[in-house]
Design a protein around this motif. Structure first.
Motif, PDB file in Angstrom:
ATOM      1  N   ASN A  11      -8.754  -0.808  13.290  1.00 24.63           N
ATOM      2  CA  ASN A  11      -9.347   0.494  12.974  1.00 24.63           C
ATOM      3  C   ASN A  11      -9.636   0.663  11.483  1.00 24.63           C
ATOM      4  N   ASN A  12     -10.190  -0.391  10.871  1.00 30.32           N
ATOM      5  CA  ASN A  12     -10.532  -0.379   9.447  1.00 30.32           C
ATOM      6  C   ASN A  12      -9.332  -0.129   8.536  1.00 30.32           C
ATOM      7  N   LYS A  13      -8.165  -0.588   8.977  1.00 30.62           N
ATOM      8  CA  LYS A  13      -6.958  -0.464   8.169  1.00 30.62           C
ATOM      9  C   LYS A  13      -6.206  -1.784   8.191  1.00 30.62           C
ATOM     10  N   LYS A  14      -5.622  -2.110   7.044  1.00 29.31           N
ATOM     11  CA  LYS A  14      -4.725  -3.251   6.929  1.00 29.31           C
ATOM     12  C   LYS A  14      -3.364  -2.722   6.512  1.00 29.31           C
ATOM     13  N   VAL A  15      -2.309  -3.432   6.932  1.00 27.78           N
ATOM     14  CA  VAL A  15      -0.954  -2.940   6.697  1.00 27.78           C
ATOM     15  C   VAL A  15      -0.102  -4.033   6.066  1.00 27.78           C
ATOM     16  N   VAL A  16       0.695  -3.642   5.069  1.00 29.69           N
ATOM     17  CA  VAL A  16       1.752  -4.491   4.535  1.00 29.69           C
ATOM     18  C   VAL A  16       3.059  -3.771   4.801  1.00 29.69           C
ATOM     19  N   CYS A  17       3.966  -4.468   5.446  1.00 33.61           N
ATOM     20  CA  CYS A  17       5.236  -3.874   5.849  1.00 33.61           C
ATOM     21  C   CYS A  17       6.258  -3.963   4.716  1.00 33.61           C
ATOM     22  N   LEU A  18       7.071  -2.948   4.618  1.00 34.25           N
ATOM     23  CA  LEU A  18       8.149  -2.958   3.640  1.00 34.25           C
ATOM     24  C   LEU A  18       9.043  -4.173   3.858  1.00 34.25           C
ATOM     25  N   SER A  19       9.262  -4.523   5.113  1.00 39.66           N
ATOM     26  CA  SER A  19      10.104  -5.698   5.408  1.00 39.66           C
ATOM     27  C   SER A  19       9.475  -6.977   4.863  1.00 39.66           C
ATOM     28  N   ASP A  20       8.129  -7.093   4.866  1.00 41.68           N
ATOM     29  CA  ASP A  20       7.473  -8.266   4.282  1.00 41.68           C
ATOM     30  C   ASP A  20       7.752  -8.346   2.781  1.00 41.68           C
TER      31      ASP A  20
ATOM     32  N   CYS B 138      15.597   2.826   4.062  1.00 40.12           N
ATOM     33  CA  CYS B 138      14.301   3.319   4.513  1.00 40.12           C
ATOM     34  C   CYS B 138      13.514   2.200   5.176  1.00 40.12           C
ATOM     35  N   LYS B 139      12.632   2.607   6.069  1.00 38.52           N
ATOM     36  CA  LYS B 139      11.665   1.712   6.687  1.00 38.52           C
ATOM     37  C   LYS B 139      10.296   2.213   6.267  1.00 38.52           C
ATOM     38  N   GLY B 140       9.299   1.341   6.401  1.00 36.39           N
ATOM     39  CA  GLY B 140       7.976   1.832   6.054  1.00 36.39           C
ATOM     40  C   GLY B 140       6.942   0.741   5.929  1.00 36.39           C
ATOM     41  N   TYR B 141       5.783   1.142   5.445  1.00 40.21           N
ATOM     42  CA  TYR B 141       4.654   0.243   5.286  1.00 40.21           C
ATOM     43  C   TYR B 141       3.662   0.859   4.314  1.00 40.21           C
ATOM     44  N   VAL B 142       2.740   0.017   3.853  1.00 42.85           N
ATOM     45  CA  VAL B 142       1.640   0.464   2.999  1.00 42.85           C
ATOM     46  C   VAL B 142       0.359   0.177   3.772  1.00 42.85           C
TER      47      VAL B 142
END
Length: 165
Positions: free
Chosen positions: A81-90, A109-113
């Motif tokens: 959906n025209n989005k890329k994600v980088v995970c906090l865990s990565d 905390c958990k999360g992503y960018v």
């Protein structure tokens, strides 16, 4: 008749206690507000640090890999959906450890960018950090960056009780 006074009267003590109580009632809410504001500011600073770490991570692993042993995470390399994600865990688990644990009070905390596609330039940017910290018994979080975060993006990063099986 001249009587020497060797202490405070009960009325004087009660008046002092009442004054101290009133001052405490005025001061405590202000101190609590200052504390809560500082916690929120700390979280905003951590969100910005995560965003900067994610930008470095993407540059090192995805856009211009330092060497070919570095693997861009699937959540970033395959846009949805025209989005890329980088995970906090990565960011935390990479060999270079771009960022250490992120805390809200005493909880991790958990999360992503998320990187959004600019349709005019075709470049992914306008990144936004989403954090959620302190899972409560009712399944909600004590701190959430944005209540409109996308659980699907989160699940592309993590495998836990929040993600449907």
């Amino acid at each position: 008749m001249n009587v020497e006074k060797n202490g405070f009267t009960l009325t004087e003590l009660l008046a002092v206690i009442a004054i101290i109580s009133i001052l405490t009632l005025m001061a405590v809410p202000a101190v609590i507000k200052i504390y809560n504001d500082s916690v929120i500011k700390t979280m905003r600073v951590q969100e910005n640090e995560i965003k900067h770490a994610a930008n470095l991570f993407v540059e090192d692993y995805c856009n211009d890999p330092l060497d070919h042993s570095l693997i861009c995470p699937q959540s970033y390399s395959k846009p949805v959906n025209n989005k890329k994600v980088v995970c906090l865990s990565d960011l935390q688990n990479s060999k270079d450890k771009y960022i250490s644990s992120v805390k809200y009070k005493d909880s991790d905390c958990k999360g992503y960018v998320t990187y959004y596609l600019d349709e005019n330039t075709g470049i992914y940017g306008n990144e936004k950090t989403y954090l959620f910290c302190g899972l409560k018994e009712d399944g909600t979080y004590e701190y959430v960056t944005d209540n409109n975060y996308d659980i699907k993006e989160y699940c592309s990063c993590n495998d836990d009780e929040l993600c449907p099986r």
